[in-house]
Design a protein around this motif. Sequence first.
Motif, PDB file in Angstrom:
ATOM      1  N   TYR A  52       0.868  -1.184   0.000  1.00 45.72           N
ATOM      2  CA  TYR A  52       0.000   0.000   0.000  1.00 45.72           C
ATOM      3  C   TYR A  52       0.894   1.220   0.000  1.00 45.72           C
ATOM      4  O   TYR A  52       1.860   1.296   0.772  1.00 45.72           O
ATOM      5  N   SER A  53       0.593   2.161  -0.871  1.00 42.22           N
ATOM      6  CA  SER A  53       1.372   3.403  -0.911  1.00 42.22           C
ATOM      7  C   SER A  53       0.411   4.569  -0.789  1.00 42.22           C
ATOM      8  O   SER A  53      -0.503   4.719  -1.624  1.00 42.22           O
ATOM      9  N   ALA A  54       0.589   5.380   0.254  1.00 41.63           N
ATOM     10  CA  ALA A  54      -0.376   6.441   0.560  1.00 41.63           C
ATOM     11  C   ALA A  54      -0.310   7.580  -0.457  1.00 41.63           C
ATOM     12  O   ALA A  54      -1.332   8.063  -0.942  1.00 41.63           O
ATOM     13  N   GLU A  55       0.917   7.985  -0.793  1.00 37.20           N
ATOM     14  CA  GLU A  55       1.068   9.213  -1.580  1.00 37.20           C
ATOM     15  C   GLU A  55       1.315   8.949  -3.066  1.00 37.20           C
ATOM     16  O   GLU A  55       1.964   7.962  -3.440  1.00 37.20           O
ATOM     17  N   VAL A  56       0.823   9.866  -3.884  1.00 39.40           N
ATOM     18  CA  VAL A  56       1.207   9.877  -5.296  1.00 39.40           C
ATOM     19  C   VAL A  56       2.724  10.083  -5.357  1.00 39.40           C
ATOM     20  O   VAL A  56       3.281  10.802  -4.519  1.00 39.40           O
ATOM     21  N   GLY A  57       3.373   9.423  -6.311  1.00 42.24           N
ATOM     22  CA  GLY A  57       4.818   9.615  -6.434  1.00 42.24           C
ATOM     23  C   GLY A  57       5.625   8.737  -5.495  1.00 42.24           C
ATOM     24  O   GLY A  57       6.822   8.915  -5.312  1.00 42.24           O
ATOM     25  N   THR A  58       4.946   7.734  -4.879  1.00 41.90           N
ATOM     26  CA  THR A  58       5.697   6.738  -4.107  1.00 41.90           C
ATOM     27  C   THR A  58       6.369   5.811  -5.111  1.00 41.90           C
ATOM     28  O   THR A  58       5.706   5.276  -6.004  1.00 41.90           O
ATOM     29  N   LEU A  59       7.702   5.692  -4.981  1.00 46.42           N
ATOM     30  CA  LEU A  59       8.456   4.918  -5.973  1.00 46.42           C
ATOM     31  C   LEU A  59       9.172   3.777  -5.275  1.00 46.42           C
ATOM     32  O   LEU A  59       9.966   4.012  -4.354  1.00 46.42           O
ATOM     33  N   PHE A 109      -7.674  -2.935 -15.024  1.00 48.29           N
ATOM     34  CA  PHE A 109      -7.748  -4.366 -14.684  1.00 48.29           C
ATOM     35  C   PHE A 109      -6.734  -5.201 -15.461  1.00 48.29           C
ATOM     36  O   PHE A 109      -7.024  -6.288 -15.957  1.00 48.29           O
ATOM     37  N   ASN A 110      -5.559  -4.659 -15.659  1.00 45.84           N
ATOM     38  CA  ASN A 110      -4.502  -5.396 -16.369  1.00 45.84           C
ATOM     39  C   ASN A 110      -3.401  -5.804 -15.400  1.00 45.84           C
ATOM     40  O   ASN A 110      -3.336  -5.333 -14.264  1.00 45.84           O
ATOM     41  N   GLN A 111      -2.551  -6.714 -15.869  1.00 43.27           N
ATOM     42  CA  GLN A 111      -1.451  -7.222 -15.061  1.00 43.27           C
ATOM     43  C   GLN A 111      -0.178  -7.185 -15.907  1.00 43.27           C
ATOM     44  O   GLN A 111      -0.256  -7.174 -17.142  1.00 43.27           O
ATOM     45  N   ILE A 112       0.974  -7.224 -15.244  1.00 39.40           N
ATOM     46  CA  ILE A 112       2.243  -7.327 -15.964  1.00 39.40           C
ATOM     47  C   ILE A 112       3.012  -8.518 -15.401  1.00 39.40           C
ATOM     48  O   ILE A 112       2.981  -8.781 -14.186  1.00 39.40           O
ATOM     49  N   LEU A 113       3.643  -9.282 -16.309  1.00 43.19           N
ATOM     50  CA  LEU A 113       4.528 -10.367 -15.879  1.00 43.19           C
ATOM     51  C   LEU A 113       5.966  -9.928 -16.136  1.00 43.19           C
ATOM     52  O   LEU A 113       6.356  -9.675 -17.285  1.00 43.19           O
ATOM     53  N   VAL A 114       6.715  -9.797 -15.047  1.00 42.60           N
ATOM     54  CA  VAL A 114       8.125  -9.402 -15.116  1.00 42.60           C
ATOM     55  C   VAL A 114       8.962 -10.631 -14.781  1.00 42.60           C
ATOM     56  O   VAL A 114       8.931 -11.089 -13.636  1.00 42.60           O
ATOM     57  N   PRO A 115       9.653 -11.214 -15.768  1.00 41.65           N
ATOM     58  CA  PRO A 115      10.352 -12.469 -15.509  1.00 41.65           C
ATOM     59  C   PRO A 115      11.681 -12.278 -14.795  1.00 41.65           C
ATOM     60  O   PRO A 115      12.188 -11.141 -14.684  1.00 41.65           O
ATOM     61  N   ILE A 116      12.220 -13.361 -14.300  1.00 43.15           N
ATOM     62  CA  ILE A 116      13.578 -13.363 -13.740  1.00 43.15           C
ATOM     63  C   ILE A 116      14.526 -12.773 -14.788  1.00 43.15           C
ATOM     64  O   ILE A 116      14.389 -13.049 -15.978  1.00 43.15           O
ATOM     65  N   GLY A 117      15.442 -11.954 -14.316  1.00 46.11           N
ATOM     66  CA  GLY A 117      16.405 -11.300 -15.215  1.00 46.11           C
ATOM     67  C   GLY A 117      16.116  -9.825 -15.409  1.00 46.11           C
ATOM     68  O   GLY A 117      16.843  -9.136 -16.133  1.00 46.11           O
ATOM     69  N   PHE A 118      15.040  -9.365 -14.761  1.00 49.13           N
ATOM     70  CA  PHE A 118      14.658  -7.956 -14.866  1.00 49.13           C
ATOM     71  C   PHE A 118      14.617  -7.333 -13.472  1.00 49.13           C
ATOM     72  O   PHE A 118      14.168  -7.964 -12.513  1.00 49.13           O
ATOM     73  N   ALA A 119      15.083  -6.091 -13.389  1.00 54.12           N
ATOM     74  CA  ALA A 119      14.852  -5.315 -12.171  1.00 54.12           C
ATOM     75  C   ALA A 119      13.465  -4.698 -12.315  1.00 54.12           C
ATOM     76  O   ALA A 119      13.048  -4.338 -13.435  1.00 54.12           O
ATOM     77  N   HIS A 120      12.755  -4.609 -11.197  1.00 56.90           N
ATOM     78  CA  HIS A 120      11.339  -4.202 -11.226  1.00 56.90           C
ATOM     79  C   HIS A 120      11.100  -3.042 -10.282  1.00 56.90           C
ATOM     80  O   HIS A 120      11.697  -2.956  -9.199  1.00 56.90           O
ATOM     81  N   GLY A 121      10.229  -2.155 -10.713  1.00 54.23           N
ATOM     82  CA  GLY A 121       9.823  -1.064  -9.829  1.00 54.23           C
ATOM     83  C   GLY A 121       8.541  -0.442 -10.334  1.00 54.23           C
ATOM     84  O   GLY A 121       8.050  -0.782 -11.427  1.00 54.23           O
ATOM     85  N   PHE A 122       7.971   0.417  -9.513  1.00 54.21           N
ATOM     86  CA  PHE A 122       6.794   1.171  -9.953  1.00 54.21           C
ATOM     87  C   PHE A 122       6.710   2.492  -9.199  1.00 54.21           C
ATOM     88  O   PHE A 122       7.314   2.643  -8.126  1.00 54.21           O
ATOM     89  N   VAL A 123       5.983   3.413  -9.803  1.00 55.56           N
ATOM     90  CA  VAL A 123       5.684   4.682  -9.139  1.00 55.56           C
ATOM     91  C   VAL A 123       4.169   4.831  -9.128  1.00 55.56           C
ATOM     92  O   VAL A 123       3.487   4.436 -10.095  1.00 55.56           O
ATOM     93  N   THR A 124       3.641   5.327  -8.012  1.00 53.80           N
ATOM     94  CA  THR A 124       2.181   5.447  -7.924  1.00 53.80           C
ATOM     95  C   THR A 124       1.721   6.730  -8.613  1.00 53.80           C
ATOM     96  O   THR A 124       2.365   7.773  -8.521  1.00 53.80           O
ATOM     97  N   LEU A 125       0.573   6.622  -9.268  1.00 51.66           N
ATOM     98  CA  LEU A 125       0.009   7.755 -10.019  1.00 51.66           C
ATOM     99  C   LEU A 125      -1.256   8.288  -9.352  1.00 51.66           C
ATOM    100  O   LEU A 125      -1.843   9.260  -9.806  1.00 51.66           O
ATOM    101  N   GLU A 126      -1.667   7.606  -8.276  1.00 55.35           N
ATOM    102  CA  GLU A 126      -2.825   8.060  -7.488  1.00 55.35           C
ATOM    103  C   GLU A 126      -2.501   7.809  -6.010  1.00 55.35           C
ATOM    104  O   GLU A 126      -1.695   6.917  -5.697  1.00 55.35           O
ATOM    105  N   PRO A 127      -3.175   8.557  -5.098  1.00 60.94           N
ATOM    106  CA  PRO A 127      -2.967   8.249  -3.680  1.00 60.94           C
ATOM    107  C   PRO A 127      -3.638   6.927  -3.319  1.00 60.94           C
ATOM    108  O   PRO A 127      -4.454   6.395  -4.086  1.00 60.94           O
ATOM    109  N   ASP A 128      -3.256   6.368  -2.166  1.00 53.62           N
ATOM    110  CA  ASP A 128      -3.891   5.155  -1.634  1.00 53.62           C
ATOM    111  C   ASP A 128      -3.906   4.027  -2.658  1.00 53.62           C
ATOM    112  O   ASP A 128      -4.957   3.422  -2.928  1.00 53.62           O
ATOM    113  N   THR A 129      -2.762   3.792  -3.258  1.00 59.06           N
ATOM    114  CA  THR A 129      -2.649   2.732  -4.273  1.00 59.06           C
ATOM    115  C   THR A 129      -2.206   1.424  -3.625  1.00 59.06           C
ATOM    116  O   THR A 129      -1.277   1.389  -2.834  1.00 59.06           O
TER     117      THR A 129
END
Length: 190
Positions: A52-59, A109-129
């Motif tokens: 859970y990430s409260a703020e927009v821009g949580t990376l 309602f989509n998903q992403i599959l990130v396989p072994i061999g990749f570094a993974h991250g995300f940034v939130t675009l809305e609060p309470d994500t």
Amino acid sequence: MLEVKKLAIADVLEIRTRRFGDDRGFFSETFQRDRFIQQGITIDWMQDNQSYSAEVGTLRGLHYQDPPFAQDKLVRVLRGRILDVAVDIRNGSPTFGQWVSLELSAADFNQILVPIGFAHGFVTLEPDTEVLYKVSAPYSGEHDRSIRFDDADIGVDWPLNGRTPVLSAKDTNAPRLAEITSPFNFESLA
Ligand SMILES: Cc1cn([C@H]2C[C@H](O)[C@@H](COP(=O)(O)OP(=O)(O)O[C@H]3O[C@H](C)C(=O)[C@H](O)[C@H]3O)O2)c(=O)[nH]c1=O
């Protein structure tokens, strides 16, 4: 029904499952083992994570785990919206050091599959994500690795809109890709 689409780096996939809508809302089988196997996705998922990430821009990222705890990840958003990013760190890969991104949202309602061999991250675009994801190996703090989200050699275009990202101490102090030795080899993972 399972819709699988290759992203610009073909081993990273966008996945959609069927939603059955009615006047109450909807129902979906968000993971169904045999349907994934029929699409050639034979990964043995063994742990569910939720953040859970409260703020927009949580990376959160860029992360991976060293073998033998390297993880495939199947990521979706329960509430809110993120830009999800995968960076190819497979030695010998034609796309080594390159990144691919996909916006994931509860609405889309989509998903992403990130396989072994990749570094993974995300940034939130809305609060309470809230992000829910399956991984194919258990957590191991000793094998947990990071790469700077803002490594200029990778050049991820994070949609921060001038915001300073909300980061963990680990991510604030992460090394650049050039400072680490990736344990992943393209040939052995292909
Ligand atoms: C990942 C993980 C963490 N933890 C504990 C360790 C820390 O005490 C606490 C927070 O961990 P961390 O700051 O690593 O959480 P994130 O920054 O969200 O890390 C995740 O973010 C990016 C998006 C990823 O792809 C990985 O799944 C994962 O690295 O949870 C556990 O107990 N089990 C786990 O599987």
